[in-house]
Design a protein around this motif. Structure first.
Motif, PDB file in Angstrom:
ATOM      1  N   LEU A   4      14.099  21.623  58.431  1.00  0.00           N
ATOM      2  CA  LEU A   4      14.549  22.422  59.553  1.00  0.00           C
ATOM      3  C   LEU A   4      13.938  22.354  60.764  1.00  0.00           C
ATOM      4  CD1 LEU A   4      17.028  24.753  60.228  1.00  0.00           C
ATOM      5  CD2 LEU A   4      15.142  26.525  59.642  1.00  0.00           C
ATOM      6  N   ASP A  42      25.168  26.902  69.255  1.00  0.00           N
ATOM      7  CA  ASP A  42      23.756  27.711  69.016  1.00  0.00           C
ATOM      8  C   ASP A  42      23.874  29.056  68.904  1.00  0.00           C
ATOM      9  OD1 ASP A  42      20.955  27.165  69.458  1.00  0.00           O
ATOM     10  OD2 ASP A  42      21.078  28.563  70.915  1.00  0.00           O
ATOM     11  N   THR A  44      25.677  31.589  67.527  1.00  0.00           N
ATOM     12  CA  THR A  44      25.366  32.401  66.246  1.00  0.00           C
ATOM     13  C   THR A  44      24.125  32.715  65.727  1.00  0.00           C
ATOM     14  OG1 THR A  44      26.202  30.760  64.868  1.00  0.00           O
ATOM     15  CG2 THR A  44      28.006  32.152  65.612  1.00  0.00           C
ATOM     16  N   GLY A  45      23.261  31.714  66.017  1.00  0.00           N
ATOM     17  CA  GLY A  45      22.087  31.628  65.046  1.00  0.00           C
ATOM     18  C   GLY A  45      22.377  31.136  63.768  1.00  0.00           C
ATOM     19  N   ILE A  46      23.210  30.766  63.351  1.00  0.00           N
ATOM     20  CA  ILE A  46      23.407  29.883  62.031  1.00  0.00           C
ATOM     21  C   ILE A  46      22.790  28.589  62.074  1.00  0.00           C
ATOM     22  CG2 ILE A  46      24.995  28.985  60.592  1.00  0.00           C
ATOM     23  CD1 ILE A  46      26.572  31.438  60.854  1.00  0.00           C
ATOM     24  N   PRO A  47      21.992  28.200  61.127  1.00  0.00           N
ATOM     25  CA  PRO A  47      21.267  26.873  61.356  1.00  0.00           C
ATOM     26  C   PRO A  47      22.490  25.742  61.548  1.00  0.00           C
ATOM     27  CG  PRO A  47      20.090  28.066  59.750  1.00  0.00           C
ATOM     28  CD  PRO A  47      21.354  28.731  60.049  1.00  0.00           C
ATOM     29  N   TYR A  60      18.569  20.027  59.228  1.00  0.00           N
ATOM     30  CA  TYR A  60      19.086  21.087  60.019  1.00  0.00           C
ATOM     31  C   TYR A  60      18.563  21.641  61.221  1.00  0.00           C
ATOM     32  CZ  TYR A  60      21.477  22.315  55.498  1.00  0.00           C
ATOM     33  OH  TYR A  60      22.286  22.233  54.445  1.00  0.00           O
ATOM     34  N   LEU A  62      17.931  24.772  64.362  1.00  0.00           N
ATOM     35  CA  LEU A  62      17.944  26.272  64.416  1.00  0.00           C
ATOM     36  C   LEU A  62      17.275  26.460  65.898  1.00  0.00           C
ATOM     37  CD1 LEU A  62      18.769  28.834  63.510  1.00  0.00           C
ATOM     38  CD2 LEU A  62      16.462  29.359  62.666  1.00  0.00           C
ATOM     39  N   GLY A  63      18.171  27.175  66.740  1.00  0.00           N
ATOM     40  CA  GLY A  63      17.839  27.834  67.882  1.00  0.00           C
ATOM     41  C   GLY A  63      17.047  29.360  67.851  1.00  0.00           C
ATOM     42  N   THR A  64      15.704  29.392  68.181  1.00  0.00           N
ATOM     43  CA  THR A  64      15.100  30.272  68.115  1.00  0.00           C
ATOM     44  C   THR A  64      14.857  31.207  69.357  1.00  0.00           C
ATOM     45  OG1 THR A  64      12.839  29.154  68.596  1.00  0.00           O
ATOM     46  CG2 THR A  64      13.606  29.289  66.364  1.00  0.00           C
ATOM     47  N   LEU A  71       9.817  33.172  64.280  1.00  0.00           N
ATOM     48  CA  LEU A  71      10.599  33.212  63.345  1.00  0.00           C
ATOM     49  C   LEU A  71      10.301  32.014  62.365  1.00  0.00           C
ATOM     50  CD1 LEU A  71      14.176  32.979  65.333  1.00  0.00           C
ATOM     51  CD2 LEU A  71      13.840  34.026  63.224  1.00  0.00           C
ATOM     52  N   THR A  74       9.108  34.113  59.737  1.00  0.00           N
ATOM     53  CA  THR A  74      10.084  34.950  59.141  1.00  0.00           C
ATOM     54  C   THR A  74      10.809  33.855  58.061  1.00  0.00           C
ATOM     55  OG1 THR A  74      10.519  36.221  61.177  1.00  0.00           O
ATOM     56  CG2 THR A  74      12.187  36.214  59.527  1.00  0.00           C
ATOM     57  N   ILE A  75      11.141  32.620  58.483  1.00  0.00           N
ATOM     58  CA  ILE A  75      11.684  31.573  57.492  1.00  0.00           C
ATOM     59  C   ILE A  75      10.816  31.340  56.465  1.00  0.00           C
ATOM     60  CG2 ILE A  75      12.691  29.352  57.524  1.00  0.00           C
ATOM     61  CD1 ILE A  75      13.574  29.858  60.523  1.00  0.00           C
TER      62      ILE A  75
ATOM     63  N   GLY B  51       7.832  39.453  62.933  1.00  0.00           N
ATOM     64  CA  GLY B  51       8.259  38.084  62.080  1.00  0.00           C
ATOM     65  C   GLY B  51       8.087  38.181  60.646  1.00  0.00           C
ATOM     66  N   ILE B  53       8.048  39.502  56.908  1.00  0.00           N
ATOM     67  CA  ILE B  53       9.080  40.374  55.902  1.00  0.00           C
ATOM     68  C   ILE B  53       8.138  41.022  55.051  1.00  0.00           C
ATOM     69  CG2 ILE B  53      11.026  40.240  54.434  1.00  0.00           C
ATOM     70  CD1 ILE B  53      11.996  37.474  55.710  1.00  0.00           C
ATOM     71  N   ARG B  76      21.721  38.345  65.908  1.00  0.00           N
ATOM     72  CA  ARG B  76      21.369  36.940  65.463  1.00  0.00           C
ATOM     73  C   ARG B  76      20.473  36.895  64.193  1.00  0.00           C
ATOM     74  NH1 ARG B  76      21.583  32.086  68.710  1.00  0.00           N
ATOM     75  NH2 ARG B  76      19.941  30.784  68.288  1.00  0.00           N
ATOM     76  N   ASN B  79      22.315  36.530  60.976  1.00  0.00           N
ATOM     77  CA  ASN B  79      22.926  35.126  60.719  1.00  0.00           C
ATOM     78  C   ASN B  79      21.747  34.230  60.525  1.00  0.00           C
ATOM     79  OD1 ASN B  79      25.256  36.047  61.464  1.00  0.00           O
ATOM     80  ND2 ASN B  79      25.463  35.341  63.594  1.00  0.00           N
ATOM     81  N   ILE B  80      20.526  34.424  61.050  1.00  0.00           N
ATOM     82  CA  ILE B  80      19.494  33.444  60.704  1.00  0.00           C
ATOM     83  C   ILE B  80      19.221  33.928  59.101  1.00  0.00           C
ATOM     84  CG2 ILE B  80      16.938  33.053  61.122  1.00  0.00           C
ATOM     85  CD1 ILE B  80      17.686  33.494  64.116  1.00  0.00           C
TER      86      ILE B  80
END
Lengths: 146, 157
Positions: A4, A42, A44-47, A60, A62-64, A71, A74-75, B51, B53, B76, B79-80
Motif C-alpha cells: 500500500l 480519492d 472516499t478514502g477507500i484504498p 494499492y 491511499l490518500g492520507t 495514518l 493506524t494502518i 493514530g 488504535i 473518511r 472507509n479507510i
C-alpha cells in the motif's frame, strides 16, 4: 503479499509509485496512467487497487491528506490487531520534494470542480520528480524481494 | 469482532462510548465528572497517541473494543479502516464507529483546552460537562453499534 503506497492523495505520486512498482509506467505522459489525478477516486478514502506486479503482489494506493505518519500508525496497528504482519501488507509512504504545494494545489482545484484530471502544473512537477520516484521505488522493491 | 470507536482526539467521546459498550458506565444514569475521569484514557491522551488504535476491553460477546484519535479525518476514517480490513480479507471483522456525531461544543472547546493547550482547568470541567450533556446520544450510538455487531455476527454464522 500486498503493498500500500500512501501519500496525501491516492491519485498522484502514490499512483505513480504503484505503477513504477508494477513496471508499467507510461514514459511520456503521466495522464495515461489509469485514474491519475482523478480526485473522485480519492474522495472516499477507500484504498485504490492499482494492479499486480510480476510476482503477484497486489498494489494499492491511499490518500492520507496531511496525516500520512498518523495514518501509517493506524494502518499498522489495524494490521497487528487483525493478526497480520508485514509479510501480508507493507505500508510505504511516498514523500517527495515540493509535496505541500502539490497536494494543496490539487485539492484546491478539486474543491473548485476540477477533480477529474491532474492540473497541468502538478503533472509537470511530478514529471520532473520521476527520476527521484523511480530510485525510491526501485530501492524499496529490491529491499522487499531481497 | 473488532469494534473501533473513533473521534478527533481519542480521548473523550470515543472513550466514553467504549466504556459504555464495556459496561464500565451505567447507561441509564448520567455519570459524575469523577466517574468519567476514572475511565481509562479519559482526558489523558497525549500527542503521540493520535493514530494509535488503543485496546479498551472485551465485551460479553467476545468483541474486542478499541478507541482511536483520528484528528480531522471525519467519516473518511471509517472507509479507510474498512478498506484496509478488506484488503486483508477481514472486512467483516471490523466495525468502525465515528463518535464525533455526538460531540458538542463544550466537548470540543474543553477537549482542545485540556489536551491541546494543556489548560487542564477549566478545560477538563468543560469537557466533562459536555460529555454529560452528550451522554444519552452516546448511549444510543453504542446500542446501535451493539445491535449492528450482533447482526454481522449472525450473518457470519
Amino acid at each position: 503479499m500486498k503493498v500500500l503506497f500512501i501519500a496525501p492523495t491516492a491519485v498522484h505520486q502514490a499512483l505513480i509509485a504503484g505503477n513504477i512498482f508494477m513496471g508499467g509506467l507510461p514514459e511520456d505522459n503521466l495522464n495515461d496512467i489509469k485514474d491519475f489525478g482523478d480526485m473522485r477516486a480519492d474522495a472516499t478514502g477507500i484504498p485504490l487497487y492499482v494492479g499486480k506486479d510480476e510476482t503477484g503482489t497486489e498494489v494499492y494506493t491511499l490518500g492520507t491528506g496531511s496525516e500520512m505518519s498518523m495514518l501509517k500508525k493506524t494502518i499498522e496497528d489495524l494490521r497487528y490487531i487483525l493478526d497480520y504482519t508485514e509479510e501480508d501488507l507493507v505500508v510505504y509512504p511516498i514523500e517527495i520534494k515540493g509535496e505541500p504545494f502539490l497536494s494543496l494545489w490539487a485539492k484546491l482545484l478539486a474543491q473548485l470542480g476540477w477533480n477529474y484530471e491532474s492540473p497541468t502544473i502538478v503533472t509537470k512537477i511530478l514529471q520532473q520528480r520521476l527520476p527521484e520516484l523511480r530510485t525510491i521505488i526501485e530501492d524499496f522493491k529490491n529491499e522487499l524481494y531481497r | 469482532m473488532i469494534i473501533i470507536y473513533h473521534c478527533f482526539g481519542g480521548s473523550h467521546s470515543s472513550v466514553t462510548a467504549a466504556a459504555l459498550h464495556l459496561g464500565l458506565l451505567e447507561k441509564n444514569r448520567i455519570p459524575s465528572a469523577e466517574e468519567l475521569m476514572a475511565i481509562p484514557y479519559y482526558d489523558k491522551t497525549v500527542n503521540g497517541d493520535f493514530g494509535h488504535i488503543r485496546f479498551m476491553g472485551v465485551d460479553e460477546y467476545n468483541n474486542r473494543i478499541y478507541v482511536l484519535g483520528k484528528k480531522a479525518l471525519g467519516d473518511r476514517c471509517n472507509n479507510i479502516l474498512v478498506g484496509i480490513s478488506r484488503i486483508l480479507g477481514a472486512s467483516e471483522k471490523v466495525i468502525p464507529v465515528n463518535t464525533m456525531t455526538s460531540v458538542n461544543w463544550f466537548m470540543k472547546l474543553g477537549g482542545f483546552g485540556s489536551r491541546r493547550l494543556g489548560i487542564v482547568w477549566p478545560g477538563r470541567n468543560m469537557v466533562s460537562y459536555g460529555t454529560q450533556k452528550a451522554f444519552f446520544d452516546l448511549v444510543n450510538l453504542v446500542e446501535i453499534t451493539r445491535f449492528k455487531s450482533m447482526q454481522v455476527e449472525e450473518k457470519a454464522i
